[in-house]
Design an enzyme around this catalytic site. Structure first.
Site, PDB file in Angstrom:
ATOM      1  N   ALA A  72       0.827  -1.205   0.000  1.00 11.61           N
ATOM      2  CA  ALA A  72       0.000   0.000   0.000  1.00 11.61           C
ATOM      3  C   ALA A  72       0.862   1.256   0.000  1.00 11.61           C
ATOM      4  CB  ALA A  72      -0.942  -0.002   1.201  1.00 11.61           C
ATOM      5  N   THR A  73       2.074   1.161   0.526  1.00 13.66           N
ATOM      6  CA  THR A  73       2.976   2.315   0.463  1.00 13.66           C
ATOM      7  C   THR A  73       3.210   2.698  -0.991  1.00 13.66           C
ATOM      8  OG1 THR A  73       4.065   1.836   2.563  1.00 13.66           O
ATOM      9  CG2 THR A  73       5.335   3.099   0.965  1.00 13.66           C
ATOM     10  N   ASN A 155      -5.434   3.426  11.363  1.00 10.30           N
ATOM     11  CA  ASN A 155      -4.672   2.270  11.843  1.00 10.30           C
ATOM     12  C   ASN A 155      -4.484   2.254  13.357  1.00 10.30           C
ATOM     13  OD1 ASN A 155      -3.233   4.601  10.907  1.00 10.30           O
ATOM     14  ND2 ASN A 155      -1.319   3.568  11.330  1.00 10.30           N
ATOM     15  N   GLN A 183      -6.805  -0.610   6.401  1.00  9.77           N
ATOM     16  CA  GLN A 183      -7.357  -1.110   7.668  1.00  9.77           C
ATOM     17  C   GLN A 183      -8.834  -1.500   7.549  1.00  9.77           C
ATOM     18  OE1 GLN A 183      -5.617  -1.800  10.312  1.00  9.77           O
ATOM     19  NE2 GLN A 183      -3.696  -0.838   9.703  1.00  9.77           N
ATOM     20  N   SER A 203      -3.560  -3.619   0.952  1.00 14.09           N
ATOM     21  CA  SER A 203      -2.337  -4.351   1.248  1.00 14.09           C
ATOM     22  C   SER A 203      -2.704  -5.733   1.773  1.00 14.09           C
ATOM     23  CB  SER A 203      -1.545  -3.585   2.302  1.00 14.09           C
ATOM     24  OG  SER A 203      -0.404  -4.321   2.637  1.00 14.09           O
ATOM     25  N   ALA A 204      -2.157  -6.778   1.146  1.00  9.77           N
ATOM     26  CA  ALA A 204      -2.590  -8.145   1.457  1.00  9.77           C
ATOM     27  C   ALA A 204      -2.250  -8.578   2.877  1.00  9.77           C
ATOM     28  CB  ALA A 204      -1.959  -9.124   0.459  1.00  9.77           C
ATOM     29  N   HIS A 205      -1.110  -8.110   3.389  1.00 12.37           N
ATOM     30  CA  HIS A 205      -0.674  -8.655   4.686  1.00 12.37           C
ATOM     31  C   HIS A 205      -1.509  -8.154   5.859  1.00 12.37           C
ATOM     32  CE1 HIS A 205       1.641  -5.316   6.633  1.00 12.37           C
ATOM     33  NE2 HIS A 205       1.664  -4.868   5.401  1.00 12.37           N
ATOM     34  N   THR A 241       7.774  -7.642 -13.631  1.00 11.14           N
ATOM     35  CA  THR A 241       7.207  -8.990 -13.746  1.00 11.14           C
ATOM     36  C   THR A 241       6.207  -9.231 -12.621  1.00 11.14           C
ATOM     37  OG1 THR A 241       9.240  -9.759 -14.754  1.00 11.14           O
ATOM     38  CG2 THR A 241       7.815 -11.438 -13.788  1.00 11.14           C
ATOM     39  N   CYS A 329       9.055   5.907  23.072  1.00 15.76           N
ATOM     40  CA  CYS A 329      10.227   5.051  23.053  1.00 15.76           C
ATOM     41  C   CYS A 329      10.036   3.795  22.214  1.00 15.76           C
ATOM     42  CB  CYS A 329      10.594   4.674  24.467  1.00 15.76           C
ATOM     43  SG  CYS A 329      11.167   6.090  25.388  1.00 15.76           S
TER      44      CYS A 329
END
Lengths: 400, 325
Positions: A72-73, A155, A183, A203-205, A241, A329
């Site tokens: 997606a980026t 997100n 999301q 995005s698939a993941h 490809t 942090c």
């Protein structure tokens, strides 16, 4: 140690049937789908099926384009940079609207155009419920606005944005509308014809597919210059490809994700609500966004006096629970949680947010375990915390 | 960029086991009440540093024996990540048994060193070093409360990089002495900017009054100013080797005009200076071009050339070599 994964807004486990669908495309059907021989034509069929699965999952018409990308980026960068090229550099428009709380893929691309090419970008704020409202878009949009890019669901908070209304506002001004739906897929229905968006990133993941594959939907009739030039794959829109096994995996995963929406909104929503109710029993906590206007799997909870990374440490190291935070942090870029800042939470709470995100694999047992251990971690860290100590300092606290 | 910058080791995997242990089981977490202090006959000092809004806050409790100024007991409370809690805990260890004056000398580097598993390996990755800075600063606050003075009075120096504790004066000196031209060089020489990187330029985790880029720019500007001044002085005193290019050109032209050019013109020729270069061997090469009749004159590479070169050597600098092109 028991392990519970509640960081599904970051990435998800690949569904085993997705892996199964992908495997033959590594060692048996490895031909280039654009080759003419049998090796090519058999993989060509796999990609064609995946294309049908993605079109159907988002209700795209056959006249629309859905182009596979690497993530997606890439999809977000492509839209933003090519709209700049087509409508701003080589066009009459000069302005982009997005929001404060977009994914860095959108924000960084916009900031790049701002600093490199002097493009005017408006970053819309969210309200106290974490929502970007359509009327706010109206306040800033002009006839010179080229693109409005607003995510479908956030997100961090899971808050769902009214993108159908926002798309309508954009179109009234002749601007194009893009949504980052990363999301949303598999958590709420995504119907591109009903939403009337021009571009939509996936995005698939994020929905139990593999990492390294995504897609960009483009409405029929929209022209967008390619970002990647090369061998003219995907109609010349995106060269390179085709990543056959991953595209096949994405097709299978999106089909499963969409079929899983009812379970998400019943069983998983119930588990989420159960966990949220239990964690809110802790004093000095709050959750961002109305429960009914969030994706059914997400909780962003602020715990006063407990720094986010400290909390993540305890959850992970002591109890094997994976969660997330945008706090100072935790991430390597050391930022305060942008969403907590954006909703106008007290400054003291900017570093106290923990995100728990469930998936269709989350079980009742896991939720019960997390409720218990989460409370244990909070109680240990509050015992250490300066904000819960009784003997107060004799100086005036300075900031550093 | 390099391999480690592209994809470094996982953040928590870079923590020493001491850091992990101190986070999991802090020894000195807790508070000291006024009643306990009275019962034990010491003075209670409670100091805060940092703020929850910044992501780190620490509160330090000291019980000080007022006769010996010795810290006989200490505790802490902390809002912060694992590194912040671990370094607060270690900082308290380092305070106990020291006098207040000795404690003030504890630096965040001391705390970080004490948290190492072995002396060669940092206890925390660079970007977490700033979490241990708090431990150092809160001691100054506590000492200030104990002595009734301003905490800033313990800090004689302006510190630019808090992680590596590098002062403004050190930076200026190192840049000058080693003729440093980039921030990367400064980091190599001083370690400033090697850790959380906030001090390099605006936009990091913490906002600063002055960044390494500013210090570098300032010192380089000062050095350039000094060089020009030196050159101006050199011109006044005739020290050709220290002159700027323009001054050298003017000086050469002046000598040529006064003692050479008239003879060239008389023969229907002339010359111009094309370039002046300092060589690694210490020569100053002056490249000239002959004009008019000189360009075809046979002595232009022998007698005339010798005359020009020896005049310039005599009048300006004996390391000058004249090279016709």
């Amino acid at each position: 140690m028991k392990r519970v994964y509640l960081d599904n807004n970051a990435t998800t486990k690949v569904d085993e049937s997705v892996v199964e669908a992908m495997l033959p495309y590594f060692t048996e059907m490895y031909g280039n789908p654009n080759s003419l021989h049998k090796f090519g034509s058999e993989t060509h069929k796999g990609v064609a099926k995946a294309i049908d699965q993605v079109y159907s999952a988002i209700n795209a018409s056959d006249d629309d384009d859905v182009v596979f990308t690497s993530c997606a980026t890439e999809s977000n960068n492509w839209v933003i940079k090519s709209v700049w090229l087509d409508a701003i550099k080589n066009g009459e428009r000069d302005h982009i609207i997005t929001t404060d709380v977009e994914h860095p893929a959108t924000l960084s691309a916009c900031k790049f155009l701002e600093s490199e090419f002097g493009v005017r970008v408006t970053y819309l704020p969210v309200n106290s419920k974490g929502v970007v409202e359509a009327h706010t878009v109206k306040d800033f949009i002009t006839k010179k606005t080229a693109l409005v890019s607003v995510m479908m669901a956030n997100n961090e908070t899971g808050v769902i944005f009214p993108i159908k209304e926002i798309a309508e506002v954009a179109h009234q001004y002749g601007a194009m509308f893009h949504t980052d739906a990363v999301q949303a897929i598999g958590k709420l229905p995504v119907d591109v014809q009903d939403l009337n968006v021009d571009f939509l990133s996936m995005s698939a993941h994020k929905f139990h597919g593999p990492k390294g594959v995504g897609a960009l939907y483009m409405k029929s009739g929209i022209k967008l210059s390619p970002l990647l030039h090369g061998g003219s794959q995907m109609g010349g829109l995106r060269s390179g490809t085709l990543n056959t096994p991953y595209i096949v995996g994405m097709g299978k995963a999106i089909e499963l994700a969409v079929n899983g929406i009812p379970k998400m909104n019943s069983e998983i929503r119930r588990l989420r609500d159960k966990m949220e109710d239990a964690l809110l029993e802790l004093p000095d906590t709050f959750v961002v966004g109305d429960r009914d206007s969030r994706t059914p799997n997400t909780i962003l909870i602020s715990i006063r006096g407990v720094e986010g990374e400290g909390m993540l440490w305890d959850l992970d190291k002591k109890f094997g629970i994976a969660a997330a935070t945008g706090s100072a942090c935790a991430s390597e870029d050391l930022e305060a949680n942008p969403v907590l800042e954006a909703i106008g939470a007290e400054a003291d709470l900017a570093h106290t947010a923990i995100r728990l995100s469930l998936s269709r694999y989350t079980t009742e047992d896991e939720v019960d375990y997390v409720i218990e251990k989460f409370k244990e971690a909070v109680s240990r860290l509050r015992a250490i915390s300066s904000s819960y100590s009784t003997v107060k300092a004799q100086n005036i606290a300075k900031t550093h | 960029m390099a391999k480690a910058d592209l994809f470094g080791e996982a953040l928590w995997d870079q923590y020493s086991s001491v850091v992990a242990d101190r986070m999991n089981n802090p020894r000195n977490q807790g508070e000291i009440t006024e009643e306990e202090a009275t019962a034990r006959g010491g003075k209670l000092v409670v100091a805060d540093f940092g703020a929850e809004s910044c992501g780190d806050a620490v509160r330090l409790y000291w019980l000080v024996d007022t006769e010996t100024d010795k810290i006989i007991e200490a505790k802490f409370k902390s809002f912060g990540c694992g590194t912040a809690i671990a370094s607060s805990d270690m900082m308290v260890d380092l305070c106990i048994g020291k006098t207040v004056d000795e404690a003030v000398k504890i630096t965040n580097i001391d705390v970080e060193m004490a948290l190492r598993d072995d002396p060669e390996t940092p206890a925390v990755p660079g970007q977490k070093m700033h979490c241990s800075v708090m431990a150092y600063d809160v001691i100054k606050e506590a000492a200030a409360i104990y002595k009734g003075v301003d905490a800033d009075s313990f800090e004689k120096e302006t510190i630019i990089c808090e992680c590596a504790r590098v002062s403004l004066s050190t930076l200026k000196e190192v840049i000058r002495l080693n003729d440093l031209k980039t921030v990367e060089q400064i980091t190599d020489y001083t370690k400033a900017g090697a850790f959380c990187k906030s001090c390099i330029q605006p936009g990091g985790h913490e906002e600063k009054d002055i960044y390494l880029v500013d210090v570098l720019k300032e010192v380089r500007a000062e050095m350039e100013q000094e060089r020009l001044k030196e050159a101006a002085d050199a011109s006044a005193t005739g020290d050709f080797s220290k002159m700027t290019m323009i001054q050298r050109l003017k000086a050469i032209d002046k000598v040529i005009d006064e003692s050479v050019r008239q003879f060239l013109i008389a023969d229907g020729g002339n010359m111009e200076v094309i370039d002046i270069k300092d060589t690694d061997q210490g020569f100053i090469d002056v490249y000239i071009r002959y004009l008019g009749a000189c360009s075809t004159c046979s002595t232009s590479t022998t007698g005339t050339l010798y005359a020009i070169e020896s005049t310039l050597k005599k009048e300006l600098d004996e390391n000058i070599r004249v090279l016709p092109i």
